[in-house]
Design an enzyme around this catalytic site. Structure first.
Site, PDB file in Angstrom:
ATOM      1  N   SER A  34       0.821  -1.210   0.000  1.00 57.69           N
ATOM      2  CA  SER A  34       0.000   0.000   0.000  1.00 57.69           C
ATOM      3  C   SER A  34       0.850   1.254   0.000  1.00 57.69           C
ATOM      4  O   SER A  34       1.956   1.285   0.562  1.00 57.69           O
ATOM      5  CB  SER A  34      -0.876  -0.001   1.250  1.00 57.69           C
ATOM      6  OG  SER A  34      -1.468   1.267   1.446  1.00 57.69           O
ATOM      7  N   TYR A  86      -0.881  -0.050   9.996  1.00 53.59           N
ATOM      8  CA  TYR A  86      -1.200  -0.685   8.711  1.00 53.59           C
ATOM      9  C   TYR A  86      -0.017  -0.537   7.741  1.00 53.59           C
ATOM     10  O   TYR A  86       0.444  -1.519   7.152  1.00 53.59           O
ATOM     11  CB  TYR A  86      -2.454  -0.024   8.152  1.00 53.59           C
ATOM     12  CG  TYR A  86      -2.866  -0.450   6.770  1.00 53.59           C
ATOM     13  CD1 TYR A  86      -3.530  -1.645   6.561  1.00 53.59           C
ATOM     14  CD2 TYR A  86      -2.626   0.374   5.665  1.00 53.59           C
ATOM     15  CE1 TYR A  86      -3.941  -2.024   5.290  1.00 53.59           C
ATOM     16  CE2 TYR A  86      -3.026   0.003   4.395  1.00 53.59           C
ATOM     17  CZ  TYR A  86      -3.680  -1.196   4.203  1.00 53.59           C
ATOM     18  OH  TYR A  86      -4.084  -1.561   2.946  1.00 53.59           O
ATOM     19  N   LYS A 103       2.392  -3.526   6.272  1.00 55.24           N
ATOM     20  CA  LYS A 103       2.549  -3.748   4.829  1.00 55.24           C
ATOM     21  C   LYS A 103       4.043  -3.726   4.459  1.00 55.24           C
ATOM     22  O   LYS A 103       4.516  -4.567   3.692  1.00 55.24           O
ATOM     23  CB  LYS A 103       1.791  -2.674   4.043  1.00 55.24           C
ATOM     24  CG  LYS A 103       0.279  -2.835   4.078  1.00 55.24           C
ATOM     25  CD  LYS A 103      -0.184  -4.044   3.274  1.00 55.24           C
ATOM     26  CE  LYS A 103      -1.691  -4.165   3.159  1.00 55.24           C
ATOM     27  NZ  LYS A 103      -2.111  -5.408   2.486  1.00 55.24           N
TER      28      LYS A 103
END
Lengths: 338, 338
Positions: free
Chosen positions: A125, A153, A157
């Protein structure tokens, strides 16, 4: 060939599955079997395809059984989203780190038992990028920008990118990580992602519903349409190792637009009445997360693979409308256009 | 204050412990208690200090008990070394990733139970850097060089850097990651590190033993003496958050020297007869690993903390000789000088 798509019940995963099933082949091989794992079952059209097998439940609990099940290719899309990971640290670690590790170790167990090396595409991402005082943070993040994530997050990733690069180096898989831009317009309901409103401010007014933009009009962000995102994942899968170039992650193409640009495009496509359904009301929690995101992205390596974003955001909106018209729910999703 | 040093029985860990105990304070606080964890017990002088408690066994099995034990500060040095991690993938994952995660989660459990936020220094490594086709690889790696590790060890160190940054952002610890350069001259026996020979080609000839340099004379590498390495870890601990600057890892200072420079320095300090005990004999396994390491490093952020390397490699050798002379084993370790 036999494919695994984790997160295959999700929006991007289901669209990828549908696209691949329609093509019938991937990297020159016939798709004979496609396993879709997700916490919820995939849409009915996918379930109806005889090549599809759906497995419902957390990936972490499914991974053990995968240790003796060979796959030719894997698209690993399953993930808890950014807002969820900020709210529940353990959930993020479990869903994004531990699950990926278990999946990688399952593929490694296959190889160690003499099985084939799966080609593996990971959906990383743009959230790997963020401003850290120790490093300059460009307005436009590129393949060569230092990732210094500012969310759990994004951190998870990035960690998965590096795990996949090392498992690839060791010959346990043929891994490629592609950083997805914010996929817009997503259909359905808002999800837990902090970026959810980027879809909401287009989707809701088209459905005749009021929507709130929680950041200021001049907030710019790198976006990609669902179709270009899926095209990117497939192209990264099909790229030769040499064309992919190295083992580090690449950015998928982005259209860099401001919230105000998005609403201008909405007015262009759907009229002033639809646009007027969006009002600006700052949400500190969302705005603070988004403030740490890049305002745009470039994608030199993906461009060399022939990948490009839509040219205008109006094109992205038109694609969304066309997608809706193809569904039985078009009356609901496009009520605002009537 | 109560300190934890993981890897406290190892060379750098024991030296750090000894230095801290001699100072008596850290960041202005009196050191009342120091827990040393390692797979082997620490040296006798440390065990004899009433402030020291040694706990022997893998960190992973000790971490559970740490969930209810508060510490003011942690130096996390425990690690499987690069050669071991290349030879045994599971060992690296367990010793370097899972153990760090368990330690971080223990500290998080303390904070979640209302305990204090520990200051936490992590010994990362110059091994996070390596050449990947997707990115330029400078001869001298700096704080701003993109880490693209080419070993499992380097990958695991980099992943831990990012985990620590995120646990810090969430307020579970006050973490700082410092990338150690190759610590030379290490005493004792060769260890499993691919870099072990950098110490061996100085240590063995000084002890009157033949040594092999497995890479060519012009191979250059960033080195640091044990004392400057320990100074660096302490300075990073004592730095204010602002002076440390951000949450990403910094390079500790390096003296960038070629193998031939090291041997010239050995001759300068100990004479031609000692130098003649080293012969060059290429070891493909070692040479291939080292070929993926940077030939030098810069350390702008550490420099701003007042940290600098020794000025010459001869100074590093003299420090090693002085260290040996202070030990009862000096007769053995410096037999080649007699």
């Amino acid at each position: 060939m036999k494919l695994l798509i984790t997160g295959g019940g999700g929006f991007v995963g289901a669209r990828l599955a549908r696209t691949l099933l329609a093509r019938g082949t991937l990297a020159g091989q016939r798709i004979e079997r496609m396993v879709l794992t997700d916490i919820a079952p995939p849409p009915a059209d996918l379930l109806a395809d005889p090549r599809v097998e759906a497995r419902t439940g957390p990936l972490l609990t499914q991974a053990e059984a995968l240790r003796t099940e060979p796959f030719d290719g894997v698209f690993h899309l399953a993930s808890a989203v950014s807002g969820e990971c900020e709210a529940d640290f353990d959930l993020g670690l479990r869903s994004n780190l531990d699950s990926t590790r278990a999946l990688l170790d399952a593929l490694r167990a296959n190889v160690n038992a003499g099985g084939k090396v799966a080609r593996f595409v990971f959906s990383s991402s743009v959230a790997v990028f963020g401003p850290d005082p120790g490093h300059p943070f460009p307005k436009i993040v590129g393949d060569d920008t230092m990732p210094t994530p500012q969310t759990s997050y994004g951190t998870q990733k990035l960690i998965c990118e590096h795990l996949i690069a090392d498992y690839t180096r060791k010959g346990y898989l043929d891994g490629r990580a592609a950083r997805l831009m914010t996929v817009t317009v997503r259909p359905g309901r808002p999800n837990g992602a902090a970026s959810s409103f980027f879809s909401g401010i287009i989707r809701e007014p088209l459905a005749g519903v009021e929507a709130i933009c929680p950041v200021s009009p001049d907030v710019s962000h790198p976006m990609s349409s669902p179709s270009r995102t899926v095209d990117g994942l497939i192209a990264v899968y099909e790229a030769t190792r040499e064309a992919f170039c190295g083992r580090t992650a690449l950015n998928l193409p982005a259209l860099n637009v401001r919230a105000s640009d998005m609403l201008d495009a909405l007015e262009e496509v759907a009229g002033a009445k639809v646009r007027a359904r969006v009002r600006f009301e700052r949400d500190e929690r969302i705005a603070n997360i988004v403030a740490n995101w890049p305002s745009g992205a470039s994608a030199a390596r993906a461009n060399r693979l022939g990948l490009h974003p839509h040219e205008t955001f109006a094109d992205i909106i038109r694609q969304y409308i066309d997608d809706c018209r193809a569904l039985p729910t078009a009356g609901e999703t496009l009520k605002g256009l009537q």
